[in-house]
Structures are given as C-alpha cells and as structure tokens.
Design a protein around this motif. Structure first.
Motif, short mmCIF file in Angstrom:
data_model
loop_
_atom_site.label_atom_id
_atom_site.label_comp_id
_atom_site.label_asym_id
_atom_site.label_seq_id
_atom_site.Cartn_x
_atom_site.Cartn_y
_atom_site.Cartn_z
N MET A 1 60.67 33.62 40.57
CA MET A 1 59.81 34.52 40.15
C MET A 1 60.26 35.66 39.26
SD MET A 1 56.55 35.31 41.11
CE MET A 1 56.34 34.57 42.77
N GLU A 2 61.58 35.75 39.29
CA GLU A 2 62.00 36.91 38.37
C GLU A 2 62.32 36.19 36.99
OE1 GLU A 2 63.60 40.01 36.56
OE2 GLU A 2 62.75 40.08 38.55
N GLU A 3 62.55 34.97 36.93
CA GLU A 3 62.46 34.56 35.54
C GLU A 3 61.03 34.45 34.62
OE1 GLU A 3 61.81 31.05 32.76
OE2 GLU A 3 61.43 30.56 34.94
N LEU A 4 60.07 34.27 35.73
CA LEU A 4 58.86 34.36 34.97
C LEU A 4 58.40 35.69 34.66
CD1 LEU A 4 56.00 33.27 34.53
CD2 LEU A 4 55.36 33.31 36.80
N ALA A 5 58.70 36.78 35.44
CA ALA A 5 58.60 38.21 35.25
C ALA A 5 59.54 38.82 33.98
CB ALA A 5 58.83 38.95 36.40
N ALA A 6 60.50 38.25 33.91
CA ALA A 6 61.39 38.47 32.40
C ALA A 6 60.81 37.80 31.42
CB ALA A 6 62.80 37.86 32.73
N ARG A 7 60.21 36.73 31.54
CA ARG A 7 59.64 35.84 30.33
C ARG A 7 58.29 36.89 29.90
NH1 ARG A 7 58.53 29.88 30.24
NH2 ARG A 7 57.72 30.28 28.32
N LEU A 8 57.51 37.03 31.00
CA LEU A 8 56.33 37.88 30.72
C LEU A 8 56.51 39.15 30.12
CD1 LEU A 8 54.36 37.09 33.76
CD2 LEU A 8 53.63 36.29 31.39
N ARG A 9 57.69 40.04 30.59
CA ARG A 9 58.18 41.27 29.96
C ARG A 9 58.47 40.94 28.74
NH1 ARG A 9 62.65 41.79 32.92
NH2 ARG A 9 61.36 42.05 34.95
N ALA A 10 59.34 40.01 28.26
CA ALA A 10 59.79 39.74 26.83
C ALA A 10 58.58 39.36 25.84
CB ALA A 10 60.82 38.59 26.81
N PHE A 11 57.62 38.38 26.58
CA PHE A 11 56.39 38.34 25.75
C PHE A 11 55.71 39.58 25.29
CE2 PHE A 11 51.72 37.26 25.67
CZ PHE A 11 51.67 36.20 24.65
N ALA A 12 55.54 40.41 26.19
CA ALA A 12 54.63 41.89 26.12
C ALA A 12 55.54 42.84 25.19
CB ALA A 12 54.46 42.52 27.28
N ARG A 13 56.99 42.64 25.30
CA ARG A 13 57.64 43.56 24.46
C ARG A 13 57.80 43.04 23.01
NH1 ARG A 13 62.44 43.44 27.26
NH2 ARG A 13 61.63 45.11 28.56
N ALA A 14 57.64 41.82 22.62
CA ALA A 14 58.07 40.91 21.37
C ALA A 14 56.33 41.46 20.67
CB ALA A 14 58.17 39.60 21.53
N ARG A 15 55.27 41.63 21.43
CA ARG A 15 54.10 42.11 20.70
C ARG A 15 53.85 43.35 20.80
NH1 ARG A 15 55.22 37.25 22.45
NH2 ARG A 15 54.23 35.55 21.64
N ASP A 16 54.61 44.31 21.28
CA ASP A 16 54.49 45.58 21.49
C ASP A 16 52.88 45.78 22.16
OD1 ASP A 16 55.00 48.46 21.04
OD2 ASP A 16 53.77 48.62 19.45
N TRP A 17 53.10 45.06 23.21
CA TRP A 17 51.95 45.09 24.28
C TRP A 17 52.24 45.83 25.56
CZ3 TRP A 17 49.57 39.58 24.35
CH2 TRP A 17 49.10 39.42 23.34
N GLU A 18 53.30 46.38 25.60
CA GLU A 18 53.82 47.12 26.90
C GLU A 18 53.11 48.47 26.90
OE1 GLU A 18 58.15 47.25 25.91
OE2 GLU A 18 58.45 46.36 27.83
N GLN A 19 52.69 49.07 25.70
CA GLN A 19 51.93 50.26 25.88
C GLN A 19 50.38 50.04 26.46
OE1 GLN A 19 50.30 51.36 21.86
NE2 GLN A 19 50.86 49.15 21.13
N VAL A 72 52.01 38.74 38.52
CA VAL A 72 53.59 38.90 38.25
C VAL A 72 53.78 40.18 37.28
CG1 VAL A 72 55.73 38.01 37.41
CG2 VAL A 72 54.00 36.54 38.90
N ARG A 73 52.85 40.32 36.38
CA ARG A 73 53.27 41.36 35.39
C ARG A 73 53.02 42.59 36.00
NH1 ARG A 73 56.15 43.84 32.17
NH2 ARG A 73 55.27 44.63 30.10
N LEU A 74 51.89 42.78 36.92
CA LEU A 74 51.62 43.84 37.42
C LEU A 74 52.63 44.46 38.42
CD1 LEU A 74 49.65 46.34 38.14
CD2 LEU A 74 48.61 44.71 39.82
N ALA A 75 52.95 43.52 39.13
CA ALA A 75 54.20 43.78 40.09
C ALA A 75 55.47 44.18 39.35
CB ALA A 75 54.54 42.42 41.08
N ASP A 76 55.70 43.66 38.25
CA ASP A 76 56.85 43.94 37.43
C ASP A 76 56.76 45.43 37.03
OD1 ASP A 76 59.62 43.37 36.24
OD2 ASP A 76 58.49 43.05 34.39
N VAL A 77 55.72 45.60 36.52
CA VAL A 77 55.69 47.09 36.01
C VAL A 77 55.77 48.19 37.07
CG1 VAL A 77 53.70 48.46 35.03
CG2 VAL A 77 54.12 46.22 33.95
N LEU A 78 55.16 47.82 38.38
CA LEU A 78 55.27 48.75 39.47
C LEU A 78 56.59 48.79 40.15
CD1 LEU A 78 51.81 48.16 40.80
CD2 LEU A 78 52.54 50.26 39.57
N GLY A 79 57.60 47.58 39.79
CA GLY A 79 58.72 47.47 40.50
C GLY A 79 58.75 46.87 42.00
#
Length: 120
Positions: A1-19, A72-79
């Motif tokens: 699950m953590e690997e998927l969260a990390a990939r989704l985090r990187a995907f969003a970061r690379a596209r400046d979508w974290e905002q 997974v992305r929502l859970a990651d953002v909320l910790g």
C-alpha cells in the motif's frame, strides 16, 4: 500500500497537482469515481452482476482502480494508514455483529459508544 501511495504522490508532484489534492477535492473525486463504479451495476440483476461479461468486467476493473487511487491518495494526504483503519473498523464490527445474533441477517447493529469501539 505504501508503494502505491508513494507512486501516486510522485505522480501528483510531477504534474504540480498537489495543490489540487486537498482532502475535500480528493473526497469529492472519490465519490464521483464510486458513482461511476455503481453505474456499471445500476440496471443489472443480482445474477448478472455476479457474472460480468469481459467488456463490463474491464470497465469495472478501471473504475475500481480509480476508486482505489483516490482512496489511497486521500489517506496519504491525511496521514491515515488505510490498512490499520480497515483493521480497526473490522475489530469494531466484530464487536458489533455477534455471529450468534446476526448470522444470515442484513439488519444494522446499533453504533457502539466511543469507549466500547476499541479503535479510538
């Protein structure tokens, strides 16, 4: 699950979508994708829903992927640790739904008070 969260985090970061990935936006996107999943089953009989044709199964697979990614992305953002949250919820439901009382029944059990949940 953590690997998927990390990939989704990187995907969003690379596209400046974290905002855009605020909890509110992610929860709304999750609800939208869950609605798209439900739409695949909307007019099927119970038997049809249990034996999907290959094209429908492929669409359901894609919608499940979307739901999972947003969850997974929502859970990651909320910790929030999703696996731990699911374990805690299962433990609560094991306390709420005694097999001797609920076997074969679809009725809802009353909510446990916070001091009896064991997960808070």
């Amino acid at each position: 699950m953590e690997e998927l969260a990390a990939r989704l985090r990187a995907f969003a970061r690379a596209r400046d979508w974290e905002q855009f990935h605020t909890p509110k936006n992610l929860a709304m996107a999750l609800a939208g994708e869950a609605g798209e999943l439900v739409a695949e089953f909307q007019w099927l009989t119970p038997d049809e829903s249990a034996s999907l044709d290959p094209a429908t199964l492929d669409r359901v697979r894609g919608e499940l992927g979307d739901v999972t990614a947003y969850l997974v992305r929502l859970a990651d953002v909320l910790g929030i640790d999703l696996v731990e949250a699911a374990r805690a919820k299962l433990a609560e439901n094991e306390r709420r739904y005694d097999p001797a009382l609920y076997r074969g029944s679809a009725r809802k059990a009353p909510k446990l008070p916070p001091d009896r949940r064991g997960d808070r």
